[in-house]
Design a protein around this motif. Structure first.
Motif, mmCIF file in Angstrom:
data_model
loop_
_atom_site.group_PDB
_atom_site.id
_atom_site.type_symbol
_atom_site.label_atom_id
_atom_site.label_comp_id
_atom_site.label_asym_id
_atom_site.label_seq_id
_atom_site.Cartn_x
_atom_site.Cartn_y
_atom_site.Cartn_z
ATOM 1 N N VAL A 165 9.762 6.995 -13.139
ATOM 2 C CA VAL A 165 9.195 6.115 -14.294
ATOM 3 C C VAL A 165 8.335 7.378 -14.879
ATOM 4 O O VAL A 165 7.510 8.255 -14.488
ATOM 5 C CB VAL A 165 7.971 5.306 -13.407
ATOM 6 C CG1 VAL A 165 7.259 4.466 -14.399
ATOM 7 C CG2 VAL A 165 8.739 4.331 -12.513
ATOM 8 N N GLU A 166 8.406 7.103 -16.370
ATOM 9 C CA GLU A 166 7.557 8.012 -17.147
ATOM 10 C C GLU A 166 6.143 7.795 -17.197
ATOM 11 O O GLU A 166 5.619 6.489 -16.977
ATOM 12 C CB GLU A 166 8.191 7.768 -18.514
ATOM 13 C CG GLU A 166 9.675 8.251 -18.763
ATOM 14 C CD GLU A 166 10.119 8.041 -20.260
ATOM 15 O OE1 GLU A 166 9.352 7.276 -21.039
ATOM 16 O OE2 GLU A 166 11.060 8.514 -20.625
ATOM 17 N N ASN A 167 5.452 8.876 -17.196
ATOM 18 C CA ASN A 167 4.102 8.536 -17.016
ATOM 19 C C ASN A 167 3.201 8.236 -18.622
ATOM 20 O O ASN A 167 2.639 9.092 -19.228
ATOM 21 C CB ASN A 167 3.174 9.706 -16.284
ATOM 22 C CG ASN A 167 1.893 9.631 -16.532
ATOM 23 O OD1 ASN A 167 1.156 8.640 -16.343
ATOM 24 N ND2 ASN A 167 1.160 10.917 -16.684
ATOM 25 N N LYS A 168 3.353 7.108 -19.061
ATOM 26 C CA LYS A 168 3.091 6.732 -20.262
ATOM 27 C C LYS A 168 1.817 6.148 -20.196
ATOM 28 O O LYS A 168 1.341 5.553 -19.430
ATOM 29 C CB LYS A 168 4.091 5.689 -20.948
ATOM 30 C CG LYS A 168 5.317 6.006 -21.306
ATOM 31 C CD LYS A 168 6.117 5.025 -22.116
ATOM 32 C CE LYS A 168 7.417 5.630 -22.444
ATOM 33 N NZ LYS A 168 8.227 4.653 -23.371
ATOM 34 N N LEU B 243 11.636 1.893 -1.589
ATOM 35 C CA LEU B 243 12.506 2.775 -2.118
ATOM 36 C C LEU B 243 12.646 2.802 -3.486
ATOM 37 O O LEU B 243 12.753 3.807 -4.259
ATOM 38 C CB LEU B 243 13.809 2.229 -1.490
ATOM 39 C CG LEU B 243 14.434 2.572 -0.112
ATOM 40 C CD1 LEU B 243 15.509 1.798 0.530
ATOM 41 C CD2 LEU B 243 14.137 4.038 0.251
ATOM 42 N N ALA B 244 12.475 1.513 -4.100
ATOM 43 C CA ALA B 244 12.582 1.695 -5.878
ATOM 44 C C ALA B 244 11.360 2.575 -6.336
ATOM 45 O O ALA B 244 11.496 3.103 -6.991
ATOM 46 C CB ALA B 244 12.398 0.121 -6.176
ATOM 47 N N THR B 245 10.193 2.512 -5.821
ATOM 48 C CA THR B 245 8.891 3.175 -6.350
ATOM 49 C C THR B 245 9.280 4.547 -6.006
ATOM 50 O O THR B 245 8.725 5.621 -6.873
ATOM 51 C CB THR B 245 7.535 2.743 -5.797
ATOM 52 O OG1 THR B 245 7.746 2.827 -4.228
ATOM 53 C CG2 THR B 245 7.382 1.368 -6.254
ATOM 54 N N PHE C 12 13.045 -6.785 4.386
ATOM 55 C CA PHE C 12 14.114 -6.265 3.439
ATOM 56 C C PHE C 12 13.372 -6.107 2.076
ATOM 57 O O PHE C 12 13.620 -4.997 1.376
ATOM 58 C CB PHE C 12 15.348 -7.151 3.141
ATOM 59 C CG PHE C 12 16.228 -6.862 2.097
ATOM 60 C CD1 PHE C 12 17.233 -5.736 2.498
ATOM 61 C CD2 PHE C 12 16.310 -7.473 1.069
ATOM 62 C CE1 PHE C 12 18.159 -5.505 1.518
ATOM 63 C CE2 PHE C 12 17.233 -7.067 0.025
ATOM 64 C CZ PHE C 12 18.321 -6.217 0.416
ATOM 65 N N VAL C 13 12.698 -7.109 1.678
ATOM 66 C CA VAL C 13 11.983 -6.748 0.161
ATOM 67 C C VAL C 13 11.052 -5.766 0.059
ATOM 68 O O VAL C 13 11.053 -5.028 -0.862
ATOM 69 C CB VAL C 13 11.692 -8.303 -0.182
ATOM 70 C CG1 VAL C 13 10.693 -7.996 -1.494
ATOM 71 C CG2 VAL C 13 12.592 -9.106 -0.138
ATOM 72 N N SER C 14 10.255 -5.556 1.121
ATOM 73 C CA SER C 14 9.303 -4.468 1.339
ATOM 74 C C SER C 14 9.757 -3.129 1.191
ATOM 75 O O SER C 14 9.321 -2.107 0.574
ATOM 76 C CB SER C 14 8.417 -4.751 2.604
ATOM 77 O OG SER C 14 7.736 -5.952 2.850
ATOM 78 N N LEU C 15 10.816 -2.945 2.067
ATOM 79 C CA LEU C 15 11.664 -1.695 1.926
ATOM 80 C C LEU C 15 12.196 -1.354 0.781
ATOM 81 O O LEU C 15 12.143 -0.213 0.191
ATOM 82 C CB LEU C 15 12.727 -1.572 3.127
ATOM 83 C CG LEU C 15 12.191 -1.682 4.609
ATOM 84 C CD1 LEU C 15 13.550 -1.736 5.542
ATOM 85 C CD2 LEU C 15 11.291 -0.299 4.840
ATOM 86 N N LEU C 16 12.654 -2.495 -0.076
ATOM 87 C CA LEU C 16 13.311 -2.393 -1.043
ATOM 88 C C LEU C 16 12.406 -1.854 -2.296
ATOM 89 O O LEU C 16 12.748 -0.884 -3.050
ATOM 90 C CB LEU C 16 14.102 -3.636 -1.665
ATOM 91 C CG LEU C 16 14.939 -3.645 -2.961
ATOM 92 C CD1 LEU C 16 15.988 -2.791 -2.783
ATOM 93 C CD2 LEU C 16 15.261 -4.989 -3.276
ATOM 94 N N PHE C 17 11.021 -2.439 -2.206
ATOM 95 C CA PHE C 17 9.974 -2.224 -3.111
ATOM 96 C C PHE C 17 9.545 -0.747 -2.976
ATOM 97 O O PHE C 17 9.375 0.204 -3.876
ATOM 98 C CB PHE C 17 8.726 -3.064 -2.640
ATOM 99 C CG PHE C 17 8.926 -4.092 -3.695
ATOM 100 C CD1 PHE C 17 8.749 -4.097 -4.970
ATOM 101 C CD2 PHE C 17 8.633 -5.402 -3.035
ATOM 102 C CE1 PHE C 17 8.514 -5.185 -5.820
ATOM 103 C CE2 PHE C 17 8.629 -6.400 -3.758
ATOM 104 C CZ PHE C 17 8.516 -6.511 -5.133
ATOM 105 N N ILE D 257 0.859 -1.156 0.071
ATOM 106 C CA ILE D 257 0.037 -0.070 0.059
ATOM 107 C C ILE D 257 0.814 1.224 -0.133
ATOM 108 O O ILE D 257 0.430 2.281 -0.887
ATOM 109 C CB ILE D 257 -0.922 -0.012 1.274
ATOM 110 C CG1 ILE D 257 -1.916 -1.177 1.057
ATOM 111 C CG2 ILE D 257 -1.669 1.523 1.382
ATOM 112 C CD1 ILE D 257 -2.882 -1.419 2.288
ATOM 113 N N VAL D 258 1.779 1.124 0.793
ATOM 114 C CA VAL D 258 2.911 2.579 0.830
ATOM 115 C C VAL D 258 3.528 2.645 -0.611
ATOM 116 O O VAL D 258 3.717 3.682 -0.929
ATOM 117 C CB VAL D 258 3.993 2.187 2.041
ATOM 118 C CG1 VAL D 258 4.980 3.130 1.826
ATOM 119 C CG2 VAL D 258 3.118 2.321 3.367
#
Length: 223
Positions: A135-138, A128-130, A121-126, A35-36
């Motif tokens: 990301v281009e608004n295509k 941070l990545a987002t 770890f993976v949740s924080l990675l997601f 959600i975050v």
């Protein structure tokens, strides 16, 4: 009495119930992270509930099949059936499903610390990545035009007025070849007036069909 044996509470039952609670916490972390990570755009509430509950189910099932090859193969068959009946979704959502299933599996095997390290770890990675990955608004634009209109450059002046980038995705005929439907990849300018953009296109294409949509609107998360 044999029937009542299935309702007896013993050490193994206590371990499984504890695993359920751990799976619940892991699912809560994964769902909150989802959600975050997606709070700035649309996200599926049903999908958030799915990744919340999935680790609990896995944490209960795994102890019963971990030492039985036949039961393990039967579970694989169930997963294959569920996957077959699901509509392919966003690759990021598929990774969330895999994370939820993997964390439940690890919890079911009793490796709680590893499971929570993986989940956090993976949740924080997601997240941070987002936040950090630009990301281009295509979007996808579909415009219908009559067959006698040359679509190659007909909308270029309108596109340059409202769009940052654009390109033809595909072209197909309809209505016995009397109409063309051109699909474009487009990146709108910041604060673009979508109504004004579509109105100008309608004026140019003779008021035929025009569709402007997000690529994610065509996808349904895997459940």
């Amino acid at each position: 009495m044999d029937f009542l044996d299935g309702f007896m509470f013993d050490y193994d039952s206590g371990t499984i119930i504890f695993g359920m609670l751990m799976g619940l916490v892991a699912g809560l972390i994964i769902s909150a992270g989802y959600i975050v990570a997606n709070k700035n755009k649309k996200f599926s509430k049903n999908f958030a509930i799915t990744v919340f509950i999935l680790p609990v189910i896995m944490a209960v099932v795994i102890p019963f099949i971990a030492t039985d090859l036949k039961k393990t193969l039967s579970l694989a068959g169930v997963f294959a059936l569920v996957r077959f009946r699901s509509i392919p979704g966003d690759s990021k959502d598929i990774l969330y499903v895999f994370l939820a299933a993997a964390s439940g599996l690890i919890i079911g095997l009793g490796n709680y610390a590893i499971a929570f390290v993986l989940v956090i770890f993976v949740s924080l990675l997601f997240i941070l990545a987002t936040r950090c990955w630009k990301v281009e608004n295509k979007q996808i634009l579909k415009v219908t035009i009559p067959e006698d209109m040359n679509y190659k450059d007909v909308f270029n002046d309108i596109f340059e007025k409202y769009l940052v980038k654009y390109g033809v995705k595909n072209v197909k005929t309809s209505n016995m070849g009397t109409l063309f439907t051109i699909s474009y990849w487009v990146q709108p300018k910041k604060d673009m007036d979508a109504k004004a953009f579509i109105d100008e296109l309608r004026t140019r294409n003779g008021n035929l069909n025009i569709i402007l949509e997000n690529p994610d609107d065509q996808q349904v998360p895997v459940l």
